[in-house]
Scaffold this active site. Structure first.
Site, PDB file in Angstrom:
ATOM      1  N   HIS A  21      31.912 -35.623 -35.366  1.00  0.00           N
ATOM      2  CA  HIS A  21      32.576 -36.907 -35.546  1.00  0.00           C
ATOM      3  C   HIS A  21      34.069 -36.758 -35.262  1.00  0.00           C
ATOM      4  O   HIS A  21      34.548 -35.669 -34.923  1.00  0.00           O
ATOM      5  CB  HIS A  21      32.284 -37.492 -36.931  1.00  0.00           C
ATOM      6  CG  HIS A  21      32.714 -36.626 -38.088  1.00  0.00           C
ATOM      7  ND1 HIS A  21      34.017 -36.265 -38.297  1.00  0.00           N
ATOM      8  CD2 HIS A  21      32.006 -36.044 -39.089  1.00  0.00           C
ATOM      9  CE1 HIS A  21      34.109 -35.523 -39.380  1.00  0.00           C
ATOM     10  NE2 HIS A  21      32.889 -35.352 -39.877  1.00  0.00           N
ATOM     11  N   HIS A  24      36.070 -33.901 -36.840  1.00  0.00           N
ATOM     12  CA  HIS A  24      35.924 -32.604 -36.157  1.00  0.00           C
ATOM     13  C   HIS A  24      36.739 -32.607 -34.860  1.00  0.00           C
ATOM     14  O   HIS A  24      37.367 -31.617 -34.504  1.00  0.00           O
ATOM     15  CB  HIS A  24      34.458 -32.337 -35.775  1.00  0.00           C
ATOM     16  CG  HIS A  24      33.502 -32.370 -36.923  1.00  0.00           C
ATOM     17  ND1 HIS A  24      32.274 -32.961 -36.847  1.00  0.00           N
ATOM     18  CD2 HIS A  24      33.596 -31.873 -38.180  1.00  0.00           C
ATOM     19  CE1 HIS A  24      31.646 -32.828 -38.004  1.00  0.00           C
ATOM     20  NE2 HIS A  24      32.421 -32.176 -38.824  1.00  0.00           N
ATOM     21  N   CYS A 129      28.136 -26.626 -55.661  1.00  0.00           N
ATOM     22  CA  CYS A 129      28.000 -27.869 -54.886  1.00  0.00           C
ATOM     23  C   CYS A 129      27.492 -27.493 -53.506  1.00  0.00           C
ATOM     24  O   CYS A 129      28.173 -26.754 -52.766  1.00  0.00           O
ATOM     25  CB  CYS A 129      29.327 -28.605 -54.773  1.00  0.00           C
ATOM     26  SG  CYS A 129      29.204 -29.943 -53.554  1.00  0.00           S
ATOM     27  N   CYS A 132      29.764 -28.686 -50.555  1.00  0.00           N
ATOM     28  CA  CYS A 132      30.925 -27.816 -50.283  1.00  0.00           C
ATOM     29  C   CYS A 132      30.481 -26.393 -49.975  1.00  0.00           C
ATOM     30  O   CYS A 132      31.279 -25.598 -49.509  1.00  0.00           O
ATOM     31  CB  CYS A 132      31.843 -27.708 -51.492  1.00  0.00           C
ATOM     32  SG  CYS A 132      32.628 -29.213 -52.017  1.00  0.00           S
ATOM     33  N   CYS A 147      30.580 -33.288 -58.309  1.00  0.00           N
ATOM     34  CA  CYS A 147      31.544 -32.535 -57.506  1.00  0.00           C
ATOM     35  C   CYS A 147      32.726 -33.460 -57.208  1.00  0.00           C
ATOM     36  O   CYS A 147      32.523 -34.593 -56.787  1.00  0.00           O
ATOM     37  CB  CYS A 147      30.889 -32.067 -56.210  1.00  0.00           C
ATOM     38  SG  CYS A 147      32.094 -31.666 -54.934  1.00  0.00           S
ATOM     39  N   HIS A 150      32.478 -34.368 -53.232  1.00  0.00           N
ATOM     40  CA  HIS A 150      31.331 -35.131 -52.735  1.00  0.00           C
ATOM     41  C   HIS A 150      30.852 -36.228 -53.682  1.00  0.00           C
ATOM     42  O   HIS A 150      30.032 -37.047 -53.310  1.00  0.00           O
ATOM     43  CB  HIS A 150      30.169 -34.178 -52.413  1.00  0.00           C
ATOM     44  CG  HIS A 150      30.454 -33.336 -51.217  1.00  0.00           C
ATOM     45  ND1 HIS A 150      31.104 -32.129 -51.303  1.00  0.00           N
ATOM     46  CD2 HIS A 150      30.212 -33.557 -49.912  1.00  0.00           C
ATOM     47  CE1 HIS A 150      31.239 -31.632 -50.091  1.00  0.00           C
ATOM     48  NE2 HIS A 150      30.717 -32.470 -49.229  1.00  0.00           N
ATOM     49  N   LYS A 302      37.168 -44.534 -45.960  1.00  0.00           N
ATOM     50  CA  LYS A 302      36.672 -43.167 -45.851  1.00  0.00           C
ATOM     51  C   LYS A 302      35.485 -43.188 -44.891  1.00  0.00           C
ATOM     52  O   LYS A 302      34.663 -44.104 -44.938  1.00  0.00           O
ATOM     53  CB  LYS A 302      36.231 -42.703 -47.234  1.00  0.00           C
ATOM     54  CG  LYS A 302      35.894 -41.247 -47.284  1.00  0.00           C
ATOM     55  CD  LYS A 302      35.781 -40.776 -48.732  1.00  0.00           C
ATOM     56  CE  LYS A 302      35.540 -39.298 -48.778  1.00  0.00           C
ATOM     57  NZ  LYS A 302      34.226 -38.828 -48.645  1.00  0.00           N
ATOM     58  N   LYS A 305      28.476 -42.269 -43.497  1.00  0.00           N
ATOM     59  CA  LYS A 305      27.348 -42.894 -42.809  1.00  0.00           C
ATOM     60  C   LYS A 305      26.977 -44.208 -43.475  1.00  0.00           C
ATOM     61  O   LYS A 305      26.644 -45.183 -42.819  1.00  0.00           O
ATOM     62  CB  LYS A 305      26.166 -41.947 -42.855  1.00  0.00           C
ATOM     63  CG  LYS A 305      26.371 -40.802 -41.916  1.00  0.00           C
ATOM     64  CD  LYS A 305      25.040 -40.365 -41.378  1.00  0.00           C
ATOM     65  CE  LYS A 305      25.207 -39.194 -40.456  1.00  0.00           C
ATOM     66  NZ  LYS A 305      24.501 -38.027 -40.938  1.00  0.00           N
TER      67      LYS A 305
HETATM   68  N1  MSP Z   1      31.712 -24.942 -42.069  1.00  0.00           N
HETATM   69  C1  MSP Z   1      32.889 -25.194 -42.794  1.00  0.00           C
HETATM   70  C2  MSP Z   1      34.075 -24.506 -42.156  1.00  0.00           C
HETATM   71  C3  MSP Z   1      33.941 -23.036 -42.030  1.00  0.00           C
HETATM   72  S1  MSP Z   1      35.315 -22.329 -41.226  1.00  0.00           S
HETATM   73  C4  MSP Z   1      35.132 -20.717 -41.423  1.00  0.00           C
HETATM   74  C5  MSP Z   1      33.153 -26.692 -42.844  1.00  0.00           C
HETATM   75  N2  MSP Z   1      32.565 -27.425 -41.927  1.00  0.00           N
HETATM   76  S2  MSP Z   1      32.650 -29.024 -41.826  1.00  0.00           S
HETATM   77  O1  MSP Z   1      31.900 -29.364 -40.670  1.00  0.00           O
HETATM   78  O2  MSP Z   1      32.264 -29.616 -43.052  1.00  0.00           O
HETATM   79  O3  MSP Z   1      34.142 -29.389 -41.660  1.00  0.00           O
HETATM   80  C6  MSP Z   1      34.866 -28.864 -40.624  1.00  0.00           C
HETATM   81  C7  MSP Z   1      36.244 -29.433 -40.535  1.00  0.00           C
HETATM   82  O4  MSP Z   1      36.193 -30.824 -40.294  1.00  0.00           O
HETATM   83  C8  MSP Z   1      37.065 -29.232 -41.790  1.00  0.00           C
HETATM   84  O5  MSP Z   1      38.329 -28.706 -41.414  1.00  0.00           O
HETATM   85  C9  MSP Z   1      37.242 -30.603 -42.326  1.00  0.00           C
HETATM   86  O6  MSP Z   1      38.481 -30.744 -42.937  1.00  0.00           O
HETATM   87  C10 MSP Z   1      37.185 -31.426 -41.060  1.00  0.00           C
HETATM   88  N3  MSP Z   1      36.884 -32.803 -41.342  1.00  0.00           N
HETATM   89  C11 MSP Z   1      35.719 -33.349 -41.774  1.00  0.00           C
HETATM   90  N4  MSP Z   1      35.908 -34.680 -41.960  1.00  0.00           N
HETATM   91  C12 MSP Z   1      37.191 -35.008 -41.667  1.00  0.00           C
HETATM   92  C13 MSP Z   1      37.928 -36.192 -41.572  1.00  0.00           C
HETATM   93  N5  MSP Z   1      37.433 -37.362 -41.912  1.00  0.00           N
HETATM   94  N6  MSP Z   1      39.195 -36.103 -41.093  1.00  0.00           N
HETATM   95  C14 MSP Z   1      39.737 -34.933 -40.647  1.00  0.00           C
HETATM   96  N7  MSP Z   1      39.065 -33.805 -40.720  1.00  0.00           N
HETATM   97  C15 MSP Z   1      37.873 -33.794 -41.375  1.00  0.00           C
HETATM   98  O7  MSP Z   1      33.898 -27.119 -43.713  1.00  0.00           O
END
Ligand code: MSP
Length: 695
Positions: A21, A24, A129, A132, A147, A150, A302, A305
């Site tokens: 998304h 990411h 959690c 997380c 949590c 979440h 926020k 889904k």
């Molecule tokens: N798998 C772990 C990271 C392991 S690194 C050794 C993880 N994955 S995640 O897919 O949940 O999140 C990855 C990244 O996406 C995180 O840095 C998280 O902050 C970022 N984001 C997820 N949703 C976000 C937003 N809405 N806005 C900005 N970044 C966000 O955590």
């Protein structure tokens, strides 16, 4: 100062329980911008991204999907790779934690921690959690054992577990932070990390026996490793480490290299506390920096889904263009702070900063060059800063030209500095200052008048200066908008940056390197305007239906008793449609002579900046055809992005006494019309010369 060390930049590895998304995409684009910048500097660069494929969360998700975990994670890799392709992200490696190359090295790291005496077997009983993939203390939980991240119930875990002696690292970590004052950025987040550690650390459970989807613990495969220990190791396993002799590891994790982990603020603790502790235990130097960016909301909410605003990046890239999306994400959301992804703001920045700012600049310049110089770059007026061409038309290398060159130098310096400080938004601010300067330079030098008057020498100087500025811009914007930067270069007649010699620093430094005689090729606009119809079409294609703004308007117009824009409620009277609102009473008649006392002039906005500490005011420098520009303060900050105003013509009341506001002098007034819906600055339909009287 030019970076010289090998540069290693990483994104978090993403959980594959969901598709990619925009959150990411934000991390990945930021890392890509930094990687591309360092590559332009000729520095050895490595950019890593990848996927986090183990753990309870993934195991459960696979089950829900009716798949074996491996088959499930295999099916999720493609959407991530494709998303990064669409977004023009260029990782050098893409690691998946289920790859044998990774698993073997995680086990090596475990063995090192064990040899250091930092792992012991014990019993774990506490909360966990799954969202997380993190243990929680009672203190951290919200009421009802939820949590805090979440807002979902945590689970009680009671099982045998290996522990890492994190408690033994409290002091060492604090010392490490002390001696590495820029280890975490932004500084405020670093303070949070330090206070967390100062409170004292508890040993960390690093294995589980109640599920199987993980890397087996060496020597005891009843246990799988804690998913964060597994995941964090990706940053070195992708380099072939911790085996010291691996060439990439030597080059990019050595003391001579810079390592930057880009992460979201939610996962900072893992990167700034656990990760350096594991590395210190294993006798490995922690990375140079962990940069925690903020979180994106979508149109103020926020992302989730259930709210239906979970934004995959590819459709946005298709609708607005990948480069516009990259630009918007990097400029619109200050790195390090939370920010909002707003479709409206994206369109506003696209039309204003990209279309009116940069696109218009290229178009204006190349049209003039085509019409008057046969499309060819004229002779460079200066070699080594010396004026080369002398004509009868007067001075040919003026202060204006010098200023533009200085501004270009400033923009290149500043944007480089901000990129090295991992602040892509500020780098873009610096670059767009130059875009505004260049547009203002054309307005002031009036090349069309020079051509009309046959002052070809001076015309050549002016066009050369601004073409060279565009060349500089093409390099500076490349890390952010690689495809549009190349399109700009094609129109300038320049070689693609993609085809440059890779170990040469090509960041602009010497003004005047654009070869005279280069054939330019005026092409299609870089950023064709998104007008209201196009916007409606795009929004519909994204399933946005009616835009929020019109929803808001219709709420105001239709909803009986709804608050009006001014904040007053309309009681229970039936709503009055906006176009039927009676206008403010007209003023009494006046004489024509009285009207003529008001000196209204066409003004050209040369620059626009927000006034510090003021929510309303913009400080405008406006050309009224006088010797220097006038400074005028206008209460329009809530309605316009400053950059979108630069280059626009407005109507100014020119004979009001100067007035001070917020410590700044305002030397006139810009006319604007305000109704219940919004505010519009008045602009002449034809581009009349600055200073033209309005009557
Ligand atoms: N798998 C772990 C990271 C392991 S690194 C050794 C993880 N994955 S995640 O897919 O949940 O999140 C990855 C990244 O996406 C995180 O840095 C998280 O902050 C970022 N984001 C997820 N949703 C976000 C937003 N809405 N806005 C900005 N970044 C966000 O955590």
């Amino acid at each position: 100062m030019k970076p010289s060390k090998p540069f290693y930049v990483t994104t978090p590895i993403y959980y594959v329980n969901d598709r990619p998304h925009i959150g990411h995409a934000y991390s990945t684009i930021a890392a890509d911008v930094l990687a591309r910048y360092h590559r332009l500097r000729g520095v050895p660069t490595r950019f890593l991204t990848g996927l986090d494929e183990h753990g309870l969360k993934i195991e459960r998700r696979a089950k829900e999907m009716g798949k074996e975990p491996q088959a499930f994670v295999d099916s999720m890799a493609a959407p991530f790779r494709e998303a990064w392709d669409v977004l023009e992200c260029t990782p050098d490696d893409f690691i998946r934690t289920t790859e044998p190359r990774h698993e073997a090295l995680v086990q090596q790291l475990w063995t090192r921690l064990e040899q250091a005496g930092d792992i012991y077997l014990g019993d774990y009983e506490d909360w966990y959690c799954v969202g997380c993939e993190s243990f929680k203390t009672e203190k951290e939980l919200l009421e009802g054992n939820l949590c805090p991240v979440h807002k979902k119930p945590v689970e009680k875990v009671k099982e045998q577990s290996y522990f890492f002696r994190l408690s033994a690292y409290t002091e060492r970590l604090l010392e490490f932070y002390e001696s590495h004052p820029t280890f975490v950025r932004p500084a405020g987040r670093f303070n949070e990390v330090k206070s967390f550690v100062r409170e004292g650390l508890r040993d960390l459970s690093i294995s589980r026996t109640s599920f199987r989807w993980g890397v087996p613990v060496p020597g005891n495969d009843e246990h799988v490793m804690y998913v964060w220990l597994d995941a964090l190791t990706n940053y070195i396993s992708a380099l072939g480490g911790p085996a010291a002799e691996a060439p990439l590891y030597k080059q990019f994790w050595g003391e001579d290299a810079t390592q930057v982990h880009i992460v979201g603020k939610d996962i900072l603790r893992f990167h700034a506390v656990y990760w350096p502790a594991f590395l210190l235990s294993a006798g490995i130097a922690p990375p140079t920096q962990v940069w925690a960016h903020g979180w994106l909301t979508v149109d103020g909410e926020k992302m989730s889904k259930s709210l239906g605003n979970f934004l995959p990046p590819a459709p946005l890239a298709e609708a607005f263009g990948t480069d516009a999306l990259r630009y918007y994400l990097m400029r619109g959301v200050a790195f390090g702070q939370d920010g909002d992804f707003s479709h409206e703001a994206l369109v506003a920045r696209y039309n204003g900063e990209l279309g009116n700012g940069l696109g218009n600049l290229l178009n204006r310049v190349l049209s003039i060059v085509k019409k008057n110089l046969g499309g060819v770059v004229p002779d460079s007026p200066r070699i080594g800063g010396v004026v080369e061409i002398a004509t009868e038309d007067g001075p040919i290398y003026e202060q204006l030209d010098r200023t533009l060159e200085q501004k270009a130098q400033e923009a290149a310096r500043e944007s480089a500095r901000w990129l090295e400080e991992v602040n892509p938004g500020r780098a873009l601010d610096a670059i767009w200052k130059l875009v505004a300067e260049a547009n203002g330079y054309i307005d002031r030098t009036e090349p069309w008048s020079l051509a009309k008057r046959g002052e070809t020498g001076r015309l050549g100087v002016v066009m050369y200066s601004v073409l060279e500025t565009l060349r500089w811009l093409s390099v500076m914007i490349w890390p952010f908008m690689p495809e549009r930067a190349e399109a700009l270069r094609t129109q300038l007649g320049l070689k693609a940056l993609e085809d440059r010699e890779k170990d040469v620093d090509v960041w602009p430094a010497h003004f005047g390197e654009l070869p005279a005689g280069t054939q330019t090729a005026l092409g299609t606009p870089l950023f064709p305007r998104i007008d209201d119809d196009e916007k409606a079409r795009i929004f519909a294609s994204l399933g946005l239906g009616r835009d929020k703004e019109s929803d808001r308007m219709s709420e105001q117009q239709e909803g009986p008793g709804a608050p009006s824009a001014s904040g007053a409620t309309q009681n229970s009277e039936p709503a009055i449609a906006a176009d039927a609102t009676p206008p403010e009473p007209f003023a009494p008649d006046m004489s024509f002579d009285d009207f003529m006392k008001v000196d209204l002039r066409v003004g050209l906005i040369l620059s626009a900046e927000k006034v510090k500490k003021s929510k309303k005011l913009l400080c405008l420098q406006i050309d009224l055809g006088e010797k220097g520009p006038r400074q005028i303060l206008a209460g329009i900050s809530a309605h316009y992005q400053p950059e979108a105003l630069v280059g626009r013509r407005v109507v100014v009341v020119a004979n009001l006494p100067p007035r001070k506001m917020m410590g700044l002098e305002s030397q006139g007034m810009v006319l604007a019309a305000r109704d219940e819906v919004g505010l519009g600055v008045l602009s002449p339909l034809h581009d009349a010369q600055p200073g033209t009287r309005v009557s």
